[in-house]
Motif scaffolding. Structure first.
Motif, PDB file in Angstrom:
ATOM      1  N   ASP A 144      19.221 -61.270-113.406  1.00 47.13           N
ATOM      2  CA  ASP A 144      18.226 -60.732-114.343  1.00 47.13           C
ATOM      3  C   ASP A 144      18.895 -60.127-115.567  1.00 47.13           C
ATOM      4  OD1 ASP A 144      16.248 -61.524-112.629  1.00 47.13           O
ATOM      5  OD2 ASP A 144      15.913 -59.535-111.762  1.00 47.13           O
ATOM      6  N   PHE A 145      19.999 -59.394-115.345  1.00 45.85           N
ATOM      7  CA  PHE A 145      20.692 -58.752-116.460  1.00 45.85           C
ATOM      8  C   PHE A 145      21.235 -59.791-117.432  1.00 45.85           C
ATOM      9  CE2 PHE A 145      24.130 -56.720-118.711  1.00 45.85           C
ATOM     10  CZ  PHE A 145      23.709 -55.410-118.882  1.00 45.85           C
ATOM     11  N   SER A 146      21.756 -60.900-116.917  1.00 46.00           N
ATOM     12  CA  SER A 146      22.340 -61.924-117.782  1.00 46.00           C
ATOM     13  C   SER A 146      21.292 -62.614-118.649  1.00 46.00           C
ATOM     14  CB  SER A 146      23.075 -62.969-116.940  1.00 46.00           C
ATOM     15  OG  SER A 146      22.158 -63.793-116.231  1.00 46.00           O
ATOM     16  N   GLY A 147      20.065 -62.693-118.157  1.00 45.06           N
ATOM     17  CA  GLY A 147      19.000 -63.329-118.928  1.00 45.06           C
ATOM     18  C   GLY A 147      19.090 -64.838-118.995  1.00 45.06           C
ATOM     19  N   ILE A 148      19.973 -65.471-118.213  1.00 45.58           N
ATOM     20  CA  ILE A 148      20.156 -66.918-118.354  1.00 45.58           C
ATOM     21  C   ILE A 148      19.032 -67.712-117.695  1.00 45.58           C
ATOM     22  CG2 ILE A 148      22.655 -66.660-118.482  1.00 45.58           C
ATOM     23  CD1 ILE A 148      22.829 -67.757-115.654  1.00 45.58           C
ATOM     24  N   ASN A 149      18.203 -67.059-116.881  1.00 45.25           N
ATOM     25  CA  ASN A 149      17.115 -67.760-116.205  1.00 45.25           C
ATOM     26  C   ASN A 149      15.782 -67.619-116.924  1.00 45.25           C
ATOM     27  OD1 ASN A 149      18.265 -69.115-114.112  1.00 45.25           O
ATOM     28  ND2 ASN A 149      17.273 -67.955-112.486  1.00 45.25           N
ATOM     29  N   GLU A 150      15.787 -67.056-118.130  1.00 41.71           N
ATOM     30  CA  GLU A 150      14.527 -66.753-118.788  1.00 41.71           C
ATOM     31  C   GLU A 150      13.784 -68.007-119.254  1.00 41.71           C
ATOM     32  OE1 GLU A 150      15.497 -63.947-121.819  1.00 41.71           O
ATOM     33  OE2 GLU A 150      15.726 -62.290-120.412  1.00 41.71           O
ATOM     34  N   ARG A 160      29.281 -75.811-116.407  1.00 39.69           N
ATOM     35  CA  ARG A 160      29.673 -76.660-117.538  1.00 39.69           C
ATOM     36  C   ARG A 160      28.489 -77.025-118.417  1.00 39.69           C
ATOM     37  NH1 ARG A 160      28.121 -81.519-115.324  1.00 39.69           N
ATOM     38  NH2 ARG A 160      28.490 -81.738-113.080  1.00 39.69           N
ATOM     39  N   THR A 161      27.262 -76.837-117.916  1.00 40.28           N
ATOM     40  CA  THR A 161      26.077 -77.118-118.732  1.00 40.28           C
ATOM     41  C   THR A 161      25.638 -75.917-119.556  1.00 40.28           C
ATOM     42  OG1 THR A 161      24.473 -76.471-117.014  1.00 40.28           O
ATOM     43  CG2 THR A 161      25.305 -78.749-116.965  1.00 40.28           C
ATOM     44  N   TYR A 162      26.317 -74.764-119.384  1.00 43.54           N
ATOM     45  CA  TYR A 162      25.934 -73.546-120.089  1.00 43.54           C
ATOM     46  C   TYR A 162      26.520 -73.543-121.500  1.00 43.54           C
ATOM     47  CZ  TYR A 162      24.641 -71.403-115.585  1.00 43.54           C
ATOM     48  OH  TYR A 162      24.061 -71.112-114.377  1.00 43.54           O
ATOM     49  N   SER A 163      25.826 -72.900-122.401  1.00 43.46           N
ATOM     50  CA  SER A 163      26.411 -72.602-123.705  1.00 43.46           C
ATOM     51  C   SER A 163      27.462 -71.512-123.526  1.00 43.46           C
ATOM     52  CB  SER A 163      25.335 -72.124-124.676  1.00 43.46           C
ATOM     53  OG  SER A 163      24.820 -70.862-124.266  1.00 43.46           O
ATOM     54  N   SER A 164      28.318 -71.338-124.552  1.00 44.72           N
ATOM     55  CA  SER A 164      29.348 -70.285-124.461  1.00 44.72           C
ATOM     56  C   SER A 164      28.702 -68.912-124.315  1.00 44.72           C
ATOM     57  CB  SER A 164      30.254 -70.324-125.686  1.00 44.72           C
ATOM     58  OG  SER A 164      29.503 -70.136-126.872  1.00 44.72           O
ATOM     59  N   GLY A 165      27.567 -68.696-124.985  1.00 44.66           N
ATOM     60  CA  GLY A 165      26.886 -67.409-124.880  1.00 44.66           C
ATOM     61  C   GLY A 165      26.346 -67.152-123.494  1.00 44.66           C
ATOM     62  N   MET A 166      25.766 -68.171-122.849  1.00 41.63           N
ATOM     63  CA  MET A 166      25.256 -68.021-121.484  1.00 41.63           C
ATOM     64  C   MET A 166      26.380 -67.686-120.518  1.00 41.63           C
ATOM     65  SD  MET A 166      22.591 -71.223-121.420  1.00 41.63           S
ATOM     66  CE  MET A 166      22.229 -71.092-119.666  1.00 41.63           C
ATOM     67  N   GLY A 167      27.503 -68.413-120.663  1.00 40.90           N
ATOM     68  CA  GLY A 167      28.635 -68.138-119.787  1.00 40.90           C
ATOM     69  C   GLY A 167      29.179 -66.737-119.958  1.00 40.90           C
ATOM     70  N   ALA A 168      29.267 -66.278-121.199  1.00 36.04           N
ATOM     71  CA  ALA A 168      29.784 -64.932-121.468  1.00 36.04           C
ATOM     72  C   ALA A 168      28.840 -63.869-120.915  1.00 36.04           C
ATOM     73  CB  ALA A 168      29.975 -64.738-122.970  1.00 36.04           C
ATOM     74  N   ARG A 169      27.539 -64.093-121.048  1.00 33.29           N
ATOM     75  CA  ARG A 169      26.582 -63.110-120.518  1.00 33.29           C
ATOM     76  C   ARG A 169      26.671 -63.020-119.000  1.00 33.29           C
ATOM     77  NH1 ARG A 169      22.825 -65.798-123.854  1.00 33.29           N
ATOM     78  NH2 ARG A 169      21.434 -66.212-122.084  1.00 33.29           N
ATOM     79  N   LEU A 170      26.841 -64.165-118.346  1.00 35.90           N
ATOM     80  CA  LEU A 170      26.948 -64.138-116.892  1.00 35.90           C
ATOM     81  C   LEU A 170      28.228 -63.438-116.459  1.00 35.90           C
ATOM     82  CD1 LEU A 170      25.626 -64.951-114.244  1.00 35.90           C
ATOM     83  CD2 LEU A 170      26.883 -67.118-114.341  1.00 35.90           C
ATOM     84  N   ARG A 171      29.350 -63.687-117.148  1.00 34.78           N
ATOM     85  CA  ARG A 171      30.610 -63.021-116.809  1.00 34.78           C
ATOM     86  C   ARG A 171      30.479 -61.501-116.950  1.00 34.78           C
ATOM     87  NH1 ARG A 171      32.346 -67.551-119.947  1.00 34.78           N
ATOM     88  NH2 ARG A 171      33.394 -69.071-118.636  1.00 34.78           N
ATOM     89  N   ARG A 197      22.879 -57.382-126.238  1.00 35.11           N
ATOM     90  CA  ARG A 197      23.842 -56.371-126.672  1.00 35.11           C
ATOM     91  C   ARG A 197      23.329 -54.972-126.381  1.00 35.11           C
ATOM     92  NH1 ARG A 197      24.542 -59.863-131.147  1.00 35.11           N
ATOM     93  NH2 ARG A 197      23.274 -58.521-132.477  1.00 35.11           N
ATOM     94  N   ARG A 198      22.030 -54.744-126.552  1.00 36.10           N
ATOM     95  CA  ARG A 198      21.473 -53.417-126.235  1.00 36.10           C
ATOM     96  C   ARG A 198      21.592 -53.130-124.740  1.00 36.10           C
ATOM     97  NH1 ARG A 198      17.527 -54.969-130.115  1.00 36.10           N
ATOM     98  NH2 ARG A 198      16.130 -55.699-128.473  1.00 36.10           N
ATOM     99  N   ARG A 199      21.278 -54.135-123.913  1.00 31.11           N
ATOM    100  CA  ARG A 199      21.417 -53.945-122.472  1.00 31.11           C
ATOM    101  C   ARG A 199      22.875 -53.678-122.104  1.00 31.11           C
ATOM    102  NH1 ARG A 199      18.007 -58.595-121.800  1.00 31.11           N
ATOM    103  NH2 ARG A 199      19.742 -59.807-120.929  1.00 31.11           N
ATOM    104  N   SER A 200      23.787 -54.410-122.731  1.00 28.01           N
ATOM    105  CA  SER A 200      25.207 -54.249-122.435  1.00 28.01           C
ATOM    106  C   SER A 200      25.703 -52.861-122.805  1.00 28.01           C
ATOM    107  CB  SER A 200      26.022 -55.312-123.183  1.00 28.01           C
ATOM    108  OG  SER A 200      25.617 -56.606-122.815  1.00 28.01           O
ATOM    109  N   GLN A 201      25.289 -52.393-123.980  1.00 27.23           N
ATOM    110  CA  GLN A 201      25.698 -51.063-124.425  1.00 27.23           C
ATOM    111  C   GLN A 201      25.163 -49.984-123.492  1.00 27.23           C
ATOM    112  OE1 GLN A 201      24.278 -51.256-128.442  1.00 27.23           O
ATOM    113  NE2 GLN A 201      25.764 -52.833-128.967  1.00 27.23           N
ATOM    114  N   ALA A 202      23.916 -50.165-123.026  1.00 24.49           N
ATOM    115  CA  ALA A 202      23.347 -49.197-122.086  1.00 24.49           C
ATOM    116  C   ALA A 202      24.130 -49.211-120.775  1.00 24.49           C
ATOM    117  CB  ALA A 202      21.875 -49.517-121.836  1.00 24.49           C
ATOM    118  N   ARG A 203      24.538 -50.402-120.320  1.00 26.64           N
ATOM    119  CA  ARG A 203      25.292 -50.490-119.074  1.00 26.64           C
ATOM    120  C   ARG A 203      26.677 -49.869-119.244  1.00 26.64           C
ATOM    121  NH1 ARG A 203      26.066 -49.307-114.304  1.00 26.64           N
ATOM    122  NH2 ARG A 203      27.383 -50.687-113.051  1.00 26.64           N
TER     123      ARG A 203
END
Length: 274
Positions: A144-150, A160-171, A197-203
């Motif tokens: 849920d935090f990564s948002g990749i399933n939205e 390998r099917t993820y964009s660079s942004g999706m992969g970085a968010r999941l990591r 970025r707002r969620r990341s900063q809060a975390r």
């Protein structure tokens, strides 16, 4: 005057880091020509080696509860220094002392491209030191935090099917699911959208409240000033400035706005948080 900021978590003492690379050029057409020559030579004389002094006498102390940004031009030694703090890069001179085991999170963190996001969450969680029970308990929160399933069921597709942004968010989501004594983040926040970025900063704020220390390498000055209260500015391997994030970023922006920041040495404006 005694320092009142609490427990040191990282002490970097006069650290020098060097490594060698093939060829005599650092980039551009010269590097491409040298690479082509090596391919065509096939068994000829060994290519020339070049010694790179990536970090030059850097020293600082980080304290529990701090979020510290690392800024500087490309090739200034930021990522190399972060790897040394994580214990992944040997130092030639000086010492690095840490409390607990630092955890390095980077955009290129090694998840398995041929495995699904789901499997990578499990393996990544185990690699971060979680038990299988902890991974199961935190799995939904990580996804849920990564948002990749939205938009679709991306978590069930290969990485390998993820964009660079999706992969970085999941990591980032995997690493941020666990508290760390020292968390080192290399460019992970700059790839997400404003909401992530707002969620990341809060975390990150939560991780600091849980008694950890966070280091963030980013080329986004706004991310540094929004996320960190302290910043280290590295330039050509040296520590030029250490102080409040807004002051350090302002000095760096003035430097980069100059006529030729790559060659303008100028006085060293280093300040410290002592």
């Amino acid at each position: 005057m005694a320092d009142t900021r609490g427990t040191p978590t990282v002490v970097v003492d006069d650290v020098h880091i060097t490594y060698t690379v093939n060829g005599g050029h650092s980039g551009g057409r010269g590097a491409a020509t040298a690479a082509l020559s090596r391919i065509l030579r096939r068994g000829g004389a060994a290519p020339a080696m070049r010694r790179v002094h990536a970090v030059k006498g850097v020293g600082f102390v980080a304290y529990r509860g701090e979020a510290i940004g690392l800024i500087g031009s490309n090739g200034s030694g930021k990522s190399t220094l972060l790897k040394a703090v994580a214990g992944l890069q040997p130092v030639e001179r000086g010492r690095v002392y840490t409390q607990g085991q630092p955890s390095l999170l980077g955009v290129n963190a090694a998840l398995m491209n041929d495995l699904t996001g789901e499997r990578n969450v499990i393996l990544g969680g185990l690699a971060m030191g979680m038990s299988r029970t902890e991974v199961r308990e935190r799995y939904d929160g990580i996804v849920d935090f990564s948002g990749i399933n939205e938009k679709d069921d991306a978590i069930s597709r290969p990485m390998r099917t993820y964009s660079s942004g999706m992969g970085a968010r999941l990591r980032f989501s995997i690493a941020a699911a666990k508290s760390h004594d020292v968390l080192l983040i290399d460019e992970a926040l700059s790839t997400g959208d404003a909401r992530f970025r707002r969620r990341s900063q809060a975390r990150i704020d939560e991780l600091r409240a849980e008694a950890g220390t966070v280091f963030l390498v980013s080329h986004s000055n706004s991310t540094i000033t929004e996320t960190c209260e302290r910043a280290l500015w590295l330039e050509a391997g040296t520590l030029r400035m250490d102080g409040p994030a807004k002051e350090v970023v302002a000095a760096y922006e003035e430097f980069t706005a100059g006529p030729n920041p790559k060659t303008t040495a100028g006085p060293n404006p280093q300040t410290t948080n002592k």
